[in-house]
Design a protein around this motif. Structure first.
Motif, PDB file in Angstrom:
ATOM      1  N   TYR A 162       0.841  -1.194   0.000  1.00  0.00           N
ATOM      2  CA  TYR A 162       0.000   0.000   0.000  1.00  0.00           C
ATOM      3  C   TYR A 162       0.880   1.250   0.000  1.00  0.00           C
ATOM      4  CZ  TYR A 162      -4.195  -2.775   0.999  1.00  0.00           C
ATOM      5  OH  TYR A 162      -5.239  -3.658   0.914  1.00  0.00           O
ATOM      6  N   ALA A 199      -0.479  -4.916   4.657  1.00  0.00           N
ATOM      7  CA  ALA A 199      -1.175  -5.694   3.635  1.00  0.00           C
ATOM      8  C   ALA A 199      -1.528  -7.067   4.179  1.00  0.00           C
ATOM      9  CB  ALA A 199      -0.321  -5.804   2.384  1.00  0.00           C
ATOM     10  N   ASP A 218     -10.807  -4.578   0.983  1.00  0.00           N
ATOM     11  CA  ASP A 218     -10.667  -3.642  -0.132  1.00  0.00           C
ATOM     12  C   ASP A 218     -11.317  -4.190  -1.401  1.00  0.00           C
ATOM     13  OD1 ASP A 218      -9.318  -1.907   1.511  1.00  0.00           O
ATOM     14  OD2 ASP A 218      -7.328  -2.571   0.878  1.00  0.00           O
TER      15      ASP A 218
END
Length: 258
Positions: free
Chosen positions: A136, A142, A150
């Motif tokens: 990210y 992550a 997401d």
């Protein structure tokens, strides 16, 4: 990640403008693909760079091509997947994070995987999310659950990219209708209706001889033309009220013409 196997045919590049890209960035992204278009003036098909109006490209030429690559399984289009499954975002999140080892006694064929959240518990898609699988820009860890969240959020947006605009437009319409209804009520109650209770209004209203003559005359005309007689008193009384309202207060010039 998902684009390598699944299509998103109902989303065009223009839908990305103002969401995750600027207009110039979206144009450059669209121009990076080649689209078969045509026919031209000579009747031939031709290739051109992509435009904002083009949909996101599919990873396969057709369904047969997709099945041949994926051991007979056909990866579905994800444009409306959130609406097509019960649980919506919760289903997508559970599916992406729900891979397990098959319990004892459950036979899993080659190329299939066990996932209790998929109908039948046997799915042809391997586990896609692993901790640290992406990076990210803002430094968000992550994790598997974060990436699944997401993906579910993105697919919820893809199923209704016009959702926010539609809600804002609906709010504007509600406010406009409310304002018009308020003005109409004010005009009815305080401009014309307030004189209805006075002696002058009762003398000049539909209870007067003039209004009674109108009602009797219209009933006779209605009977002559075959109109429902029971409906005429209701209609004619309302028309009398409007005429007398203008005559008594609102528009003397108009009432004289009536």
């Amino acid at each position: 990640m998902c684009a390598s196997c699944h299509s998103l045919s109902r989303i065009n590049y223009r839908n990305l403008v103002g969401v995750c890209y600027s207009e110039e960035e979206a144009k450059k992204l669209a121009e990076s693909i080649t689209v078969m278009d045509g026919p031209n003036d000579e009747g031939d098909m031709f290739e051109r760079p992509g435009k904002l109006s083009d949909p996101l490209p599919s990873p396969y030429r057709n369904e047969e091509h997709a099945r041949a690559i994926n051991n007979g399984a056909y990866p579905p289009d994800l444009s409306l997947m959130i609406k097509a499954r019960g649980g919506r975002e919760d289903y997508i999140f559970a599916l992406l994070t729900g891979y397990r080892d098959a319990p004892e006694g459950v036979a899993i064929a080659e190329g299939q995987y066990y996932n209790p959240y998929f109908p039948g518990s046997k799915i042809g898609m391997a586990k896609q999310l692993m901790d640290g699988g992406i990076e990210y820009f803002d430094g968000t860890p992550a994790t598997e659950s974060q990436m699944a969240k997401d993906v579910a959020t993105f697919l919820a947006w893809a199923s209704e990219p016009e959702h926010d605009d539609r809600k804002r437009l609906g709010l504007k319409w509600i406010l406009a209708i409310t304002a018009v209804a308020g003005l109409t009520g004010y005009y009815k109650r305080f401009r014309c209706g307030r004189r209805r209770g006075g002696a002058a209004w009762r003398g000049a209203g539909c209870s007067g001889g003039c209004a009674g003559q109108r009602v009797a005359g219209w009933q006779g005309q209605g009977a002559h033309y075959g109109a429902p007689v029971w409906l005429l008193p209701l209609v004619s009384t309302r028309v009398c009220e409007l005429i007398d309202c203008h005559r008594a207060f609102c528009s003397p010039a108009l009432s004289r013409r009536l």
